[in-house]
Design an enzyme around this catalytic site. Sequence first.
Site, mmCIF file in Angstrom:
data_model
loop_
_atom_site.group_PDB
_atom_site.id
_atom_site.type_symbol
_atom_site.label_atom_id
_atom_site.label_comp_id
_atom_site.label_asym_id
_atom_site.label_seq_id
_atom_site.Cartn_x
_atom_site.Cartn_y
_atom_site.Cartn_z
ATOM 1 N N GLU A 47 48.342 24.762 13.971
ATOM 2 C CA GLU A 47 49.551 25.150 13.237
ATOM 3 C C GLU A 47 49.793 26.662 13.362
ATOM 4 O O GLU A 47 50.910 27.119 13.582
ATOM 5 C CB GLU A 47 49.400 24.750 11.771
ATOM 6 C CG GLU A 47 50.635 25.038 10.942
ATOM 7 C CD GLU A 47 50.564 24.444 9.529
ATOM 8 O OE1 GLU A 47 49.725 23.571 9.284
ATOM 9 O OE2 GLU A 47 51.368 24.877 8.686
ATOM 10 N N GLY B 93 73.748 48.390 13.706
ATOM 11 C CA GLY B 93 74.646 49.001 12.727
ATOM 12 C C GLY B 93 75.302 47.930 11.865
ATOM 13 O O GLY B 93 74.691 46.891 11.575
#
Length: 382
Positions: free
Chosen positions: A237, A334
């Site tokens: 996992e 941005g």
Amino acid sequence: MKSLYFNEDHELFRQSVIEYINKKKPFFDQWEEERQVPKSVWKEMGDMGFLGLMYDEKYGGSKVDFFYSVILMEEMARAGNAGLLGGFSVHSYMATNHINNIGSEELKQKYLVPSIAGDILGAIAFTEPNAGSDVQGITTFAKKEGDHYIINGSKTYITSGCSADYFLTLCKTEAGFDIIVIDGDAPGITRNKLNKIGLHSSDTAEIFFQDVKIPTSNLVGNEGMGFYYVMESFQLERLCCAIMAIGAMDTIIAETLEFMKNRKAFGRPIAYFQVLRHRLADYCTDLECIRSLTYETCWRFMNGEYAIKQASMCKLKATELQNEVVAGCLQMHGGAGYMEDYPIARYFRDARVGTIYGGSSEIMREIIAKVVVDDVQFGKVY
Ligand SMILES: Cc1cc2nc3c(=O)[nH]c(=O)nc-3n(C[C@H](O)[C@H](O)[C@H](O)COP(=O)(O)OP(=O)(O)OC[C@H]3O[C@@H](n4cnc5c(N)ncnc54)[C@H](O)[C@@H]3O)c2cc1C
């Protein structure tokens, strides 16, 4: 360029994965809105042979080496729908893995064969409202009555919890802890979909069991061994979590670089600003370091080593780095990075869970510390 881990056959397989996933990309936004991947996708993936890479041909699998699985998870992660990948990895590397490794022939025929074909979907139900990291704190109880268990309790945060056809469920029993396969349509089960901040294409649910009657033949493995089976399965996992984080970072960085080359500020592409290009150089360097450790640990796993220390390191570093990289890359976009028009917004949301599920970063550090500080040796169960 030759690779230590991938040969020409691997690369051909990679192309087939990319081709398939490219056909699915136009549906990603729809799945995000619907908060679910349609079940037909699992069938398609079964038909493509993607759900049985680790399993014997007699069950419908192809039993190829583990690097085919690395490619599949890496390319699915690069495609940028972490919700789809979450449901897929739980099904193919967690739920079916337990049945394959320790399930009876009857369970393999009933659940593994149709799971590999993509006819049914599996989930793992270990976490409870009052027990996540502390697995031994679970209280869901399976009482044996003749040739049945009567199961009462609840589970939460279960990936594919609403759509799964069966749950590999960790229960307390008189023998200790046991993994029992519970059919999704068994009377006494209630499922509620949960709202998450990310992984929108993956359905995550809480599940309640009230006097759910399940045949004792649905016990997976030997009685009383459930906790140890779960602990051992964490190696795979954690490797899956690391591979998925690495694939995601490849795309996050590539798309950010593309943006930086096109976006101009002060008369030049922002890719020319040293502070940004150096940050990106650091991200790429860190990514290649964790990729190398992860591939090497996959190789150890493939060769039968129980590399729990390395697998925990891979999960810890890859998911922490993914969070750092995606936050920094969003910053480089941005204002555009804060808009849903750019996939970086989704990558940002989806990355956050990486350091929480599959064992949190704190638990990873604790395991690593137990090995390197306390000299604890963790061994294989099967
Ligand atoms: C989207 C999503 C999907 C999931 N899918 C599944 C699934 O399919 N099946 C399933 O069974 N579970 C699933 N989980 C559950 C997940 O594995 C748990 O959320 C995780 O193990 C943490 O457990 P918890 O939420 O109970 O947190 P807690 O264990 O309560 O931890 C809370 C905080 O305490 C910290 N902490 C706990 N113990 C220690 C310690 N000893 N030392 C230091 N810090 C510690 C943790 O790191 C965490 O920061 C999923 C979770 C999410 C969010």
